[in-house]
Design a protein around this motif. Structure first.
Motif, PDB file in Angstrom:
ATOM      1  N   LEU A  76       0.820  -1.209   0.000  1.00  0.00           N
ATOM      2  CA  LEU A  76       0.000   0.000   0.000  1.00  0.00           C
ATOM      3  C   LEU A  76       0.856   1.262   0.000  1.00  0.00           C
ATOM      4  O   LEU A  76       0.418   2.295  -0.495  1.00  0.00           O
ATOM      5  N   ASN A  77       2.056   1.182   0.542  1.00  0.00           N
ATOM      6  CA  ASN A  77       2.934   2.353   0.547  1.00  0.00           C
ATOM      7  C   ASN A  77       3.202   2.819  -0.873  1.00  0.00           C
ATOM      8  O   ASN A  77       3.238   4.021  -1.148  1.00  0.00           O
ATOM      9  N   THR A  78       3.407   1.859  -1.804  1.00  0.00           N
ATOM     10  CA  THR A  78       3.651   2.255  -3.194  1.00  0.00           C
ATOM     11  C   THR A  78       2.406   2.904  -3.791  1.00  0.00           C
ATOM     12  O   THR A  78       2.513   3.854  -4.562  1.00  0.00           O
ATOM     13  N   ALA A  82       2.207   6.638  -5.240  1.00  0.00           N
ATOM     14  CA  ALA A  82       1.696   6.942  -6.580  1.00  0.00           C
ATOM     15  C   ALA A  82       0.587   7.982  -6.514  1.00  0.00           C
ATOM     16  O   ALA A  82       0.543   8.919  -7.324  1.00  0.00           O
ATOM     17  N   VAL A  83      -0.315   7.851  -5.544  1.00  0.00           N
ATOM     18  CA  VAL A  83      -1.409   8.820  -5.395  1.00  0.00           C
ATOM     19  C   VAL A  83      -0.838  10.196  -5.061  1.00  0.00           C
ATOM     20  O   VAL A  83      -1.301  11.217  -5.581  1.00  0.00           O
ATOM     21  N   GLN A  84       0.176  10.221  -4.228  1.00  0.00           N
ATOM     22  CA  GLN A  84       0.802  11.497  -3.879  1.00  0.00           C
ATOM     23  C   GLN A  84       1.437  12.123  -5.110  1.00  0.00           C
ATOM     24  O   GLN A  84       1.327  13.330  -5.331  1.00  0.00           O
ATOM     25  N   GLU A  85       2.099  11.309  -5.944  1.00  0.00           N
ATOM     26  CA  GLU A  85       2.709  11.832  -7.160  1.00  0.00           C
ATOM     27  C   GLU A  85       1.651  12.345  -8.123  1.00  0.00           C
ATOM     28  O   GLU A  85       1.837  13.373  -8.774  1.00  0.00           O
ATOM     29  N   VAL A  86       0.519  11.636  -8.221  1.00  0.00           N
ATOM     30  CA  VAL A  86      -0.576  12.108  -9.076  1.00  0.00           C
ATOM     31  C   VAL A  86      -1.085  13.453  -8.554  1.00  0.00           C
ATOM     32  O   VAL A  86      -1.339  14.377  -9.327  1.00  0.00           O
ATOM     33  N   GLY A  87      -1.215  13.562  -7.241  1.00  0.00           N
ATOM     34  CA  GLY A  87      -1.656  14.829  -6.659  1.00  0.00           C
ATOM     35  C   GLY A  87      -0.685  15.959  -6.964  1.00  0.00           C
ATOM     36  O   GLY A  87      -1.092  17.070  -7.307  1.00  0.00           O
ATOM     37  N   THR A  88       0.612  15.656  -6.890  1.00  0.00           N
ATOM     38  CA  THR A  88       1.628  16.662  -7.211  1.00  0.00           C
ATOM     39  C   THR A  88       1.534  17.053  -8.677  1.00  0.00           C
ATOM     40  O   THR A  88       1.620  18.236  -9.028  1.00  0.00           O
ATOM     41  N   SER A  89       1.346  16.058  -9.552  1.00  0.00           N
ATOM     42  CA  SER A  89       1.226  16.340 -10.982  1.00  0.00           C
ATOM     43  C   SER A  89       0.003  17.208 -11.262  1.00  0.00           C
ATOM     44  O   SER A  89       0.073  18.172 -12.040  1.00  0.00           O
ATOM     45  N   ILE A  90      -1.109  16.877 -10.629  1.00  0.00           N
ATOM     46  CA  ILE A  90      -2.334  17.668 -10.826  1.00  0.00           C
ATOM     47  C   ILE A  90      -2.126  19.090 -10.326  1.00  0.00           C
ATOM     48  O   ILE A  90      -2.555  20.054 -10.971  1.00  0.00           O
ATOM     49  N   ARG A  91      -1.452  19.233  -9.206  1.00  0.00           N
ATOM     50  CA  ARG A  91      -1.174  20.571  -8.673  1.00  0.00           C
ATOM     51  C   ARG A  91      -0.315  21.362  -9.663  1.00  0.00           C
ATOM     52  O   ARG A  91      -0.574  22.539  -9.925  1.00  0.00           O
ATOM     53  N   THR A  92       0.687  20.692 -10.251  1.00  0.00           N
ATOM     54  CA  THR A  92       1.556  21.360 -11.222  1.00  0.00           C
ATOM     55  C   THR A  92       0.761  21.776 -12.455  1.00  0.00           C
ATOM     56  O   THR A  92       0.921  22.894 -12.965  1.00  0.00           O
ATOM     57  N   VAL A  93      -0.109  20.883 -12.945  1.00  0.00           N
ATOM     58  CA  VAL A  93      -0.940  21.214 -14.106  1.00  0.00           C
ATOM     59  C   VAL A  93      -1.865  22.379 -13.774  1.00  0.00           C
ATOM     60  O   VAL A  93      -2.028  23.304 -14.592  1.00  0.00           O
TER      61      VAL A  93
END
Length: 148
Positions: A76-78, A82-93
């Motif tokens: 689950l850590n992975t 991954a969800v955190q990275e998606v959130g970061t990507s969405i924030r950047t977009v």
């Protein structure tokens, strides 16, 4: 006095016999109690052996369960990463879209001013053209009148 010694010996013998009788009954009762205690301890030992085996099995199962939970938590850590990275990507977009929107808004405001000026210049030019046409028409009418 001859009789006192044999009677005394007989009383002592009788007292000793009574003592031995009650002592033997007490010892017999004690033996039965100790036999019951020994049987109880044997049963307890058997039960303890069973409990020890069950406890060991339960401990092994608990350890396997803990290992399974740990491996699933690691998996689950992975997912959380991954969800955190998606959130970061969405924030950047979102930030990029916000910057582009701000630039477009600023450009639209600037273009709006330019368009407003162009429309004003166009209106002024049309008014000048209309005035020029009217003067020309007026001038031609005056020429015709002058020739007549």
């Amino acid at each position: 006095m001859n009789i006192i010694i044999p009677v005394s010996v007989a009383v002592v013998a009788l007292a000793f016999a009574v003592l031995v009788y009650f002592l033997s009954r007490t010892l017999k009762s004690l033996q039965l109690t100790l036999d019951n205690v020994a049987k109880t301890l044997d049963g307890l030992e058997t039960q303890m052996t069973g409990i020890t085996k069950e406890t060991a099995e339960l401990l092994h199962k608990t350890n396997r369960l803990a290992d399974d939970v740990q491996s699933k938590a690691d998996s689950l850590n992975t997912v959380f990463t991954a969800v955190q990275e998606v959130g970061t990507s969405i924030r950047t977009v979102n930030q990029s879209v916000r910057k582009v929107t701000d630039k477009i808004s600023a450009g639209a405001d600037h273009q709006s001013e330019n368009i407003t000026q162009a429309v004003q210049w166009g209106n002024a030019a049309m008014q000048l053209w209309e005035k020029w046409k009217m003067r020309k028409a007026t001038h031609e009418l005056e020429k015709e009148r002058h020739y007549e």
